[in-house]
Design a protein around this motif. Structure first.
Motif, PDB file in Angstrom:
ATOM      1  N   ARG A  30     -19.511  28.622  -6.503  1.00  0.00           N
ATOM      2  CA  ARG A  30     -20.918  28.921  -6.264  1.00  0.00           C
ATOM      3  C   ARG A  30     -21.310  30.214  -6.965  1.00  0.00           C
ATOM      4  NH1 ARG A  30     -23.245  27.491  -0.269  1.00  0.00           N
ATOM      5  NH2 ARG A  30     -23.203  25.221  -0.519  1.00  0.00           N
ATOM      6  N   ARG A  31     -22.553  30.243  -7.431  1.00  0.00           N
ATOM      7  CA  ARG A  31     -23.056  31.394  -8.159  1.00  0.00           C
ATOM      8  C   ARG A  31     -24.456  31.754  -7.662  1.00  0.00           C
ATOM      9  NH1 ARG A  31     -18.533  31.327  -9.407  1.00  0.00           N
ATOM     10  NH2 ARG A  31     -17.563  31.430 -11.463  1.00  0.00           N
ATOM     11  N   GLY A  58     -23.499  34.161 -15.962  1.00  0.00           N
ATOM     12  CA  GLY A  58     -22.887  33.715 -14.718  1.00  0.00           C
ATOM     13  C   GLY A  58     -23.840  33.183 -13.663  1.00  0.00           C
ATOM     14  N   TYR A  59     -25.127  33.095 -13.975  1.00  0.00           N
ATOM     15  CA  TYR A  59     -26.104  32.583 -13.023  1.00  0.00           C
ATOM     16  C   TYR A  59     -26.342  31.087 -13.225  1.00  0.00           C
ATOM     17  CZ  TYR A  59     -27.363  37.524 -12.459  1.00  0.00           C
ATOM     18  OH  TYR A  59     -27.326  38.868 -12.233  1.00  0.00           O
ATOM     19  N   ARG A 108     -23.645  24.130  -7.065  1.00  0.00           N
ATOM     20  CA  ARG A 108     -23.100  25.380  -7.608  1.00  0.00           C
ATOM     21  C   ARG A 108     -23.869  26.611  -7.130  1.00  0.00           C
ATOM     22  NH1 ARG A 108     -20.631  25.540 -12.487  1.00  0.00           N
ATOM     23  NH2 ARG A 108     -20.147  27.682 -11.859  1.00  0.00           N
ATOM     24  N   ASP A 110     -25.438  29.407  -4.654  1.00  0.00           N
ATOM     25  CA  ASP A 110     -25.377  30.092  -3.368  1.00  0.00           C
ATOM     26  C   ASP A 110     -26.821  30.208  -2.875  1.00  0.00           C
ATOM     27  OD1 ASP A 110     -25.360  31.867  -1.259  1.00  0.00           O
ATOM     28  OD2 ASP A 110     -24.004  33.296  -2.213  1.00  0.00           O
ATOM     29  N   VAL A 239     -23.446  39.169 -10.250  1.00  0.00           N
ATOM     30  CA  VAL A 239     -22.495  38.063 -10.297  1.00  0.00           C
ATOM     31  C   VAL A 239     -21.129  38.630  -9.931  1.00  0.00           C
ATOM     32  CG1 VAL A 239     -21.403  36.300 -11.731  1.00  0.00           C
ATOM     33  CG2 VAL A 239     -23.827  36.862 -12.055  1.00  0.00           C
TER      34      VAL A 239
END
Length: 241
Positions: A30-31, A58-59, A108, A110, A239
């Motif tokens: 999760r990101r 990373g998002y 993926r 959060d 991140v």
């Protein structure tokens, strides 16, 4: 360079079938996620590229649609659709929520770590989500110093960064002052960056159709505004995995 995955996502909003651009970063965990709102003309390769750049960092990123898969290159057609939209906070919130629901539904993501950024009309939508009290970690806008209904800015629970060109005739000093007064009265953690000499739409590379008066690309300030948005996200939505 990390490998990112892109896909078009269809979803209903504002009585249209929207086509957003969803980008997933490398990996499986999760990101944090970022919602990206386009200028009034609609979703273009500019916003798609920014979603991909954020995924490289990373998002999970979703560049959302405004016009049912269309890009309104005719200024008169764009204004005919966007001016009533900008005057209707509930319609703007509906478009924003529909995209937010798509983003939250992505495994993926959060769901407790989402930011909203936007340009012009898309930035106004990001601000309206904040005024509605949506749980966001940050709001960043360019060319979107729109004010809301009295008192509702007090519901904004995250830092707000806004950028505007000093020579923007659509967001003139009086509009800047009104936006500042609203944010300040509401106790929002706000920042405003004024880019010297820049016009409206300064962040958006020149397009191949007629450019209205008061609109123009400023390459250096476009890069600076993007760095400012990335810095906002780094501060408020790091991140970590």
């Amino acid at each position: 360079m990390n490998t990112v995955t892109t896909r078009a996502v269809e979803y209903p909003a504002d009585a249209l079938t929207m086509i957003g651009h969803l980008v997933l970063p490398a990996g499986t965990g999760r990101r944090p996620a970022v919602l990206i709102g386009p200028e009034g003309m609609g979703l273009s390769d500019v916003e798609r590229g920014r979603a991909e750049a954020l995924a490289e960092l990373g998002y999970v990123a979703l560049a959302f649609d405004l016009h049912g898969g269309r890009y309104l290159s005719n200024p008169e057609e764009m204004l005919a659709r966007c001016m009533p939209l900008l005057a209707d906070p509930d319609r703007m919130r509906g478009i924003g929520h529909a995209a937010l629901d798509v983003l939250r539904a992505e495994p993926r993501v959060d769901p407790d770590r989402i930011a909203a950024i936007g340009y012009g009309t898309g930035g106004a939508i990001a601000l309206e989500l904040g005024r509605q009290g949506v749980d966001l970690r940050a709001i960043g806008t360019v060319n979107a110093l729109t004010t809301g209904r009295p008192g509702e800015a007090a519901r904004i629970s995250c830092p707000v960064w806004a950028g505007v060109g000093s020579e923007d005739p659509i967001m003139p000093p009086a509009q800047r002052d009104a936006f500042i007064a609203e944010m300040q009265a509401a106790g929002v953690d706000w920042r405003l960056t004024v880019y010297g000499g820049a016009l409206h739409g300064f962040h958006h590379p020149t397009v191949d159709h007629a450019t209205p008066a008061g609109v123009g690309y400023h390459p250096r300030h476009a890069q600076r505004a993007w760095r400012d948005i990335v810095d906002l996200l780094t501060e408020c939505l790091p991140v970590t995995a």
